[in-house]
Design an enzyme around this catalytic site. Sequence first.
Site, PDB file in Angstrom:
ATOM      1  N   TRP A  55       0.827  -1.217   0.000  1.00  0.00           N
ATOM      2  CA  TRP A  55       0.000   0.000   0.000  1.00  0.00           C
ATOM      3  C   TRP A  55       0.862   1.269   0.000  1.00  0.00           C
ATOM      4  O   TRP A  55       0.345   2.358  -0.185  1.00  0.00           O
ATOM      5  CB  TRP A  55      -0.912   0.022   1.233  1.00  0.00           C
ATOM      6  CG  TRP A  55      -1.969  -1.037   1.262  1.00  0.00           C
ATOM      7  CD1 TRP A  55      -2.113  -2.097   0.410  1.00  0.00           C
ATOM      8  CD2 TRP A  55      -3.059  -1.128   2.202  1.00  0.00           C
ATOM      9  NE1 TRP A  55      -3.208  -2.849   0.762  1.00  0.00           N
ATOM     10  CE2 TRP A  55      -3.806  -2.281   1.857  1.00  0.00           C
ATOM     11  CE3 TRP A  55      -3.461  -0.367   3.295  1.00  0.00           C
ATOM     12  CZ2 TRP A  55      -4.935  -2.666   2.577  1.00  0.00           C
ATOM     13  CZ3 TRP A  55      -4.590  -0.755   4.011  1.00  0.00           C
ATOM     14  CH2 TRP A  55      -5.320  -1.896   3.647  1.00  0.00           C
ATOM     15  N   HIS A  77      12.914  -2.139  -0.660  1.00  0.00           N
ATOM     16  CA  HIS A  77      12.134  -1.586  -1.770  1.00  0.00           C
ATOM     17  C   HIS A  77      12.931  -0.439  -2.416  1.00  0.00           C
ATOM     18  O   HIS A  77      13.620   0.303  -1.720  1.00  0.00           O
ATOM     19  CB  HIS A  77      10.776  -1.086  -1.268  1.00  0.00           C
ATOM     20  CG  HIS A  77       9.839  -0.771  -2.387  1.00  0.00           C
ATOM     21  ND1 HIS A  77       9.912   0.414  -3.087  1.00  0.00           N
ATOM     22  CD2 HIS A  77       8.850  -1.496  -2.955  1.00  0.00           C
ATOM     23  CE1 HIS A  77       8.989   0.405  -4.033  1.00  0.00           C
ATOM     24  NE2 HIS A  77       8.321  -0.746  -3.982  1.00  0.00           N
ATOM     25  N   GLU A  87      12.094   2.370  -3.406  1.00  0.00           N
ATOM     26  CA  GLU A  87      11.813   3.708  -2.856  1.00  0.00           C
ATOM     27  C   GLU A  87      12.637   3.941  -1.591  1.00  0.00           C
ATOM     28  O   GLU A  87      13.090   5.054  -1.339  1.00  0.00           O
ATOM     29  CB  GLU A  87      10.302   3.854  -2.597  1.00  0.00           C
ATOM     30  CG  GLU A  87       9.559   4.031  -3.916  1.00  0.00           C
ATOM     31  CD  GLU A  87       8.136   3.498  -3.929  1.00  0.00           C
ATOM     32  OE1 GLU A  87       7.560   3.252  -2.851  1.00  0.00           O
ATOM     33  OE2 GLU A  87       7.606   3.316  -5.048  1.00  0.00           O
ATOM     34  N   GLY A 101       1.592  -2.318  -6.326  1.00  0.00           N
ATOM     35  CA  GLY A 101       1.490  -1.026  -5.660  1.00  0.00           C
ATOM     36  C   GLY A 101       0.114  -0.419  -5.878  1.00  0.00           C
ATOM     37  O   GLY A 101      -0.859  -0.764  -5.209  1.00  0.00           O
ATOM     38  N   GLY A 102       0.015   0.482  -6.853  1.00  0.00           N
ATOM     39  CA  GLY A 102      -1.212   1.246  -7.084  1.00  0.00           C
ATOM     40  C   GLY A 102      -2.471   0.393  -7.158  1.00  0.00           C
ATOM     41  O   GLY A 102      -3.500   0.752  -6.560  1.00  0.00           O
TER      42      GLY A 102
HETATM   43  P1  13P Z   1       3.107  -0.089  -8.878  1.00  0.00           P
HETATM   44  O1  13P Z   1       2.319  -1.366  -8.974  1.00  0.00           O
HETATM   45  O2  13P Z   1       2.292   1.082  -8.437  1.00  0.00           O
HETATM   46  O3  13P Z   1       3.915   0.154 -10.100  1.00  0.00           O
HETATM   47  O4  13P Z   1       4.162  -0.307  -7.674  1.00  0.00           O
HETATM   48  C1  13P Z   1       4.935  -1.467  -7.645  1.00  0.00           C
HETATM   49  C2  13P Z   1       5.649  -1.520  -6.360  1.00  0.00           C
HETATM   50  O5  13P Z   1       6.516  -0.710  -6.073  1.00  0.00           O
HETATM   51  C3  13P Z   1       5.263  -2.577  -5.410  1.00  0.00           C
HETATM   52  O6  13P Z   1       6.176  -2.676  -4.365  1.00  0.00           O
END
Ligand code: 13P
Length: 250
Positions: A10, A95, A97, A232-233
């Site tokens: 999330w 991750h 990020e 993710g999204g």
């Molecule tokens: P998205 O599915 O939003 O591209 O994100 C992937 C993600 O970083 C899952 O950890």
Amino acid sequence: MRNLMVAGNWKMNGDSTMTSELVDEIAAGYVGSDSCELLICPPFPLLGLAANKIQGTSIFLGAQNLSEYNSGAYTGEVSALMLTDAGCQYVIIGHSERRAIMRETNEMIRKKFYAAIDNNLIPILCVGETLEQKEQQLTMEIIEQQLKSVIGDNAASLTNAVIAYEPVWAIGTGLTATPEEAQSIHHFIRGIISSISQEIADNIQILYGGSVNGGNAKGLFSMPDIDGGLIGGASLTASDFLSIVKATNK
Ligand code: 13P
């Protein structure tokens, strides 16, 4: 035989109302005949609520990060013991990020990985190259470094772990690796592990992440070395998330 897994990351989204509604909707739509394991990873403050909401379902709970330390004067950090106490079975580690924005290094990620293992949390170790690295044809080198810096020659540390291949250029961009592109990297990752232990390589789940949705999931999940997705999204809306879950069914 490896089970498929669909995991929702999330990220920094959600509140208590959203968590209650989303978990109820996911639980209602995730039926016994669905052929994947299902995991949700809400932000820390929502873990307790999510743990209550998934009681009586077969949904697993995970966190998005943890401290390398078990307790003490580390203001703002959250330990593996706190996560298991809150009801988590899994934790996402490394991750992209966190690597890029929080400046997490391979060494920090290694410590977090073993903090999870030592406390009976299953780490989901994320690896993946940036667009620049891809363009310089460094993908395999980067992934091998990310993996080897954590496991070394100790494939046993992967006995109870999951790997997620998430090309950074595909995260949140709408660009997905083609099933063939992703398969070749997953095969490469499994190959690195098999050079240390064939048995662990055969058993470990390797998830794909990066703009997975209901439309592209089936193609990705049909590849022999892709064992599901880290989403993710599309994990923030029950219908989108469940359409990915349904893509695991034959
Ligand atoms: P998205 O599915 O939003 O591209 O994100 C992937 C993600 O970083 C899952 O950890």
